[in-house]
Design a protein around this motif. Structure first.
Motif, PDB file in Angstrom:
ATOM      1  N   LEU A   1      -5.795 -11.616  -3.699  1.00  0.00           N
ATOM      2  CA  LEU A   1      -6.561 -10.882  -2.676  1.00  0.00           C
ATOM      3  C   LEU A   1      -5.801 -10.828  -1.342  1.00  0.00           C
ATOM      4  O   LEU A   1      -5.882  -9.822  -0.621  1.00  0.00           O
TER       5      LEU A   1
ATOM      6  N   GLY B   1      -2.957  -3.250   0.382  1.00  0.00           N
ATOM      7  CA  GLY B   1      -3.764  -2.447  -0.525  1.00  0.00           C
ATOM      8  C   GLY B   1      -3.335  -2.595  -1.972  1.00  0.00           C
ATOM      9  O   GLY B   1      -2.828  -3.652  -2.384  1.00  0.00           O
ATOM     10  N   GLU B   2      -3.493  -1.503  -2.739  1.00  0.00           N
ATOM     11  CA  GLU B   2      -3.246  -1.564  -4.181  1.00  0.00           C
ATOM     12  C   GLU B   2      -1.788  -1.918  -4.495  1.00  0.00           C
ATOM     13  O   GLU B   2      -1.514  -2.643  -5.451  1.00  0.00           O
TER      14      GLU B   2
ATOM     15  N   GLN C   1      -3.382  -7.994  -1.465  1.00  0.00           N
ATOM     16  CA  GLN C   1      -4.139  -6.736  -1.451  1.00  0.00           C
ATOM     17  C   GLN C   1      -4.642  -6.437  -0.036  1.00  0.00           C
ATOM     18  O   GLN C   1      -4.604  -5.295   0.423  1.00  0.00           O
ATOM     19  N   HIS C   2      -5.105  -7.476   0.640  1.00  0.00           N
ATOM     20  CA  HIS C   2      -5.653  -7.267   1.974  1.00  0.00           C
ATOM     21  C   HIS C   2      -4.582  -6.754   2.937  1.00  0.00           C
ATOM     22  O   HIS C   2      -4.870  -5.976   3.842  1.00  0.00           O
TER      23      HIS C   2
ATOM     24  N   ASP D   1     -14.856  -4.543   1.086  1.00  0.00           N
ATOM     25  CA  ASP D   1     -14.181  -3.798   2.154  1.00  0.00           C
ATOM     26  C   ASP D   1     -12.970  -3.048   1.601  1.00  0.00           C
ATOM     27  O   ASP D   1     -12.762  -1.864   1.884  1.00  0.00           O
ATOM     28  N   ASP D   2     -12.160  -3.748   0.786  1.00  0.00           N
ATOM     29  CA  ASP D   2     -10.984  -3.096   0.183  1.00  0.00           C
ATOM     30  C   ASP D   2     -11.410  -1.994  -0.794  1.00  0.00           C
ATOM     31  O   ASP D   2     -10.758  -0.954  -0.901  1.00  0.00           O
TER      32      ASP D   2
ATOM     33  N   ARG E   1     -12.415   1.149   1.059  1.00  0.00           N
ATOM     34  CA  ARG E   1     -11.267   1.865   1.625  1.00  0.00           C
ATOM     35  C   ARG E   1     -10.252   2.280   0.560  1.00  0.00           C
ATOM     36  O   ARG E   1      -9.148   2.724   0.879  1.00  0.00           O
TER      37      ARG E   1
ATOM     38  N   ARG F   1      -8.507   0.494  -1.481  1.00  0.00           N
ATOM     39  CA  ARG F   1      -7.290  -0.317  -1.406  1.00  0.00           C
ATOM     40  C   ARG F   1      -7.241  -1.372  -2.507  1.00  0.00           C
ATOM     41  O   ARG F   1      -6.672  -2.449  -2.328  1.00  0.00           O
ATOM     42  N   THR F   2      -7.850  -1.076  -3.646  1.00  0.00           N
ATOM     43  CA  THR F   2      -7.814  -2.053  -4.734  1.00  0.00           C
ATOM     44  C   THR F   2      -7.624  -1.343  -6.063  1.00  0.00           C
ATOM     45  O   THR F   2      -7.565  -0.112  -6.115  1.00  0.00           O
TER      46      THR F   2
ATOM     47  N   GLU G   1     -20.720  -4.860   1.516  1.00  0.00           N
ATOM     48  CA  GLU G   1     -19.875  -5.678   2.395  1.00  0.00           C
ATOM     49  C   GLU G   1     -20.724  -6.310   3.509  1.00  0.00           C
ATOM     50  O   GLU G   1     -20.611  -7.512   3.787  1.00  0.00           O
TER      51      GLU G   1
ATOM     52  N   MET H   1     -13.492  -8.138  -0.772  1.00  0.00           N
ATOM     53  CA  MET H   1     -13.218  -7.229  -1.898  1.00  0.00           C
ATOM     54  C   MET H   1     -13.976  -5.921  -1.726  1.00  0.00           C
ATOM     55  O   MET H   1     -13.448  -4.832  -2.022  1.00  0.00           O
TER      56      MET H   1
END
Lengths: 418, 137
Positions: free
Chosen positions: A269, A276-277, A272-273, B46-47, B50, B52-53, B120, B44
């Motif tokens: 995590l 991102g991906e 990722q934070h 939040d991502d 956006r 971003r995961t 979130e 998680m």
């Protein structure tokens, strides 16, 4: 660190790229499944305050790995051989049993870790990923030569460098980071437990069993002493940098939210934070090969110790038919690891036990290394210099303290959860 | 010698009983875990909001967190609890169910950014509530 002759001073450029052994040994040792979670916990709980412990551990493993590599190159003897020769058969048997048990625990944890990372990547059932991950590892180890194995796991494990970028990207308070490198006493058993765990994890015996036998696999001679030194400094240095980066990212992402990381997914995590991906994928790829490398390291380490104790032909450089019992040994290790993980035991818990029990066995591994590395009968002109001797004995004292403290601290802190 | 033996007995007893306050300690630890899970799930979410995961990661790791939240609730439910803590423990069990439910909803529809945004906020709020409960024990 040793008294090298002129031949080990000159390194040609090609050798600069031959540091995969050090990298795979260090990446596997420093950032295996247990350390990925343990370092994240250390960062989340104590922010930067345990960075000094990584440095203590890194210098220690550099000192002893350099000695084991030098002994392998000069005397042609891997660590377990040295242990049997210097400490006698009875101690060797104790060492063998401890080493096999710890290697099996570690291997089971790492194989489970590979399955977890594959599951995070593909969202397929754990049991399926466990089987596929195991088959992948066995096929790679069986068919790819030793040098190729080093490079696959060592270099692809470097995807974990995303944590180094993330640690900087997240804009840490550099003053606090710098203070973290100064040893401090926090006054709690939990802090002491994590300090012992971080130092001990850097020094786990399977790293040097693998590293010294790997030096022989790579055909090291006295001419390769410079390469050995570079492997230990750059390879283990890289492992230390990755550990530091994971602690820093965790301190910045998980610490402020008071998250207590217990899963590999939580460690991912942080990347990722930051990115991102892309960050997540690089972290998971790095984890896959770092944990996979640790699995190979543990399986080989077990097979090396067994074969070296029993006097069997050993080495990946031999064909399976040239070293059949060695080949069968690592295959059986993988099979046993599969059975252990299939019982449903948590791989993270398993590896934390493995690290703590490894710490107890540290003196048994490193004392004979230290004794033979300073023995002129075996080492000729390549015995320890004053610097290596002083560092070696200093670290032996540290190892004794860490070994004595490990189990009581584990009990008092309920394995770091209290 | 006698003093050393007494010290050893005291240390063993302390280890065995968790310093004589095992239940409260375990309760507090479980509720802290619930707060930690909620805070992590908020990051998680939040991502996720956006984009971003990776969905596979979110689903698998989300399941681990959700199961862990349920497990902590079960432990709280089964533990013999000091009657003075009853209301707080009940509240924590309720929070755990909310947290687990929010994570599972996002796992079912990871492309719903609005749901992730709401989750979130909720998860951050629940994490704070759980921390307060743990702090009061």
């Amino acid at each position: 660190m040793g008294r090298g002759g002129p031949q080990d001073r000159g390194l040609d450029l090609k050798k600069v790229f031959q540091i995969a052994l050090g990298i795979v040994a260090a990446v596997g040792g420093f950032v295996d499944i247990g350390e990925l979670v343990f370092n994240a916990q250390a960062g989340a709980l104590f922010h930067y305050k345990l960075l000094w412990a990584v440095i203590v551990g890194v210098i220690g493993i550099m000192v002893f790995a350099e000695m084991t590599g030098r002994v392998a190159a000069v005397a042609g003897r891997p660590v377990f051989d040295v242990l049997r020769m210097r400490m006698g058969i009875n101690v060797a048997i104790v060492g063998l049993i401890a080493s096999l048990a710890i290697n099996l625990l570690t291997l089971a944890a790492e194989v489970g870790g590979v399955a977890i990372v594959l599951q995070l990547l593909f969202d397929v059932k754990f049991g399926t990923m466990l089987l596929l991950g195991l088959m992948g590892l066995v096929l790679i180890v069986y068919f790819v030569p030793f040098e190729g194995i080093e490079r696959i796991f060592g270099y692809l494990g470097c995807a974990l460098l995303v944590y180094v970028a993330a640690a900087v990207h997240l804009k840490p308070d550099w003053h606090d980071v710098a203070q973290g490198f100064v040893p401090s006493w926090h006054g709690s058993a939990l802090y002491a437990y994590f300090a012992v765990g971080v130092i001990g994890a850097a020094l786990v015996p399977y790293e040097v069993y693998f590293y010294s036998s790997g030096g022989i696999e790579d055909g090291w001679t006295e001419k390769d002493l410079g390469l050995n030194r570079m492997n230990t400094i750059l390879g283990f240095g890289l492992g230390g940098i990755l550990s530091i980066a994971i602690i820093m990212v965790s301190a910045q992402v998980l610490g402020p939210a008071q998250i207590d990381p217990s899963y590999l997914g939580t460690t991912a995590l942080g990347a990722q934070h930051a990115y991102g991906e892309t960050g997540l994928l690089l972290a998971l790829l790095g984890m896959l090969f770092a944990v996979g490398g640790a699995a190979v390291e543990a399986a080989f380490s077990g097979a090396y110790t067994l074969a070296q104790f029993a006097g069997w032909e050993w080495g990946k450089y031999r064909s399976p038919s040239g070293a059949p019992r060695f080949t069968l040994s690592w295959l059986i290790f993988f099979a046993l690891a599969f059975v252990v993980v299939a019982t449903g035991v948590d791989p993270v818990i398993l590896t934390e036990y493995a690290v703590i029990f490894s710490v107890v066995a540290l003196p048994l591994t490193y004392l004979p290394v230290l004794l033979i590395a300073r023995d002129r009968t075996f080492m000729g002109n390549h015995t320890n210099g004053l610097f290596a001797d002083v560092l070696g004995w200093l670290y032996f004292v540290i190892i004794l303290i860490v070994a004595l403290a490990a189990v009581p601290l584990m009990l008092i802190t309920q394995q770091g959860s209290a | 010698m006698k003093r050393a033996a007494a010290l050893l007995v005291a240390l063993t007893a302390a280890l065995a009983t968790g310093c004589g306050n095992e239940t409260n300690h375990d309760v507090r630890q479980s509720i802290e875990q619930i707060a930690s899970i909620s805070a992590e799930a908020a990051i998680m979410a939040d991502d996720l909001e956006r984009g971003r995961t990776k969905t596979t990661y979110f689903r698998v790791h989300g399941e681990e967190l959700s199961s862990q939240a349920e497990h902590e609730a079960e432990k709280l439910s089964d533990a013999p609890i000091d009657p003075a803590l009853h209301d707080r423990v009940e509240k924590a069990i309720g929070l755990s169910a909310e947290i687990s439910g929010a994570i599972d909803d996002m796992r079912v529809s990871p492309n719903d950014a609005q749901q992730a945004r709401q989750a979130e906020q909720d998860l951050n709020k629940w994490a704070e509530e759980a921390r307060k409960i743990a702090g009061s024990i």
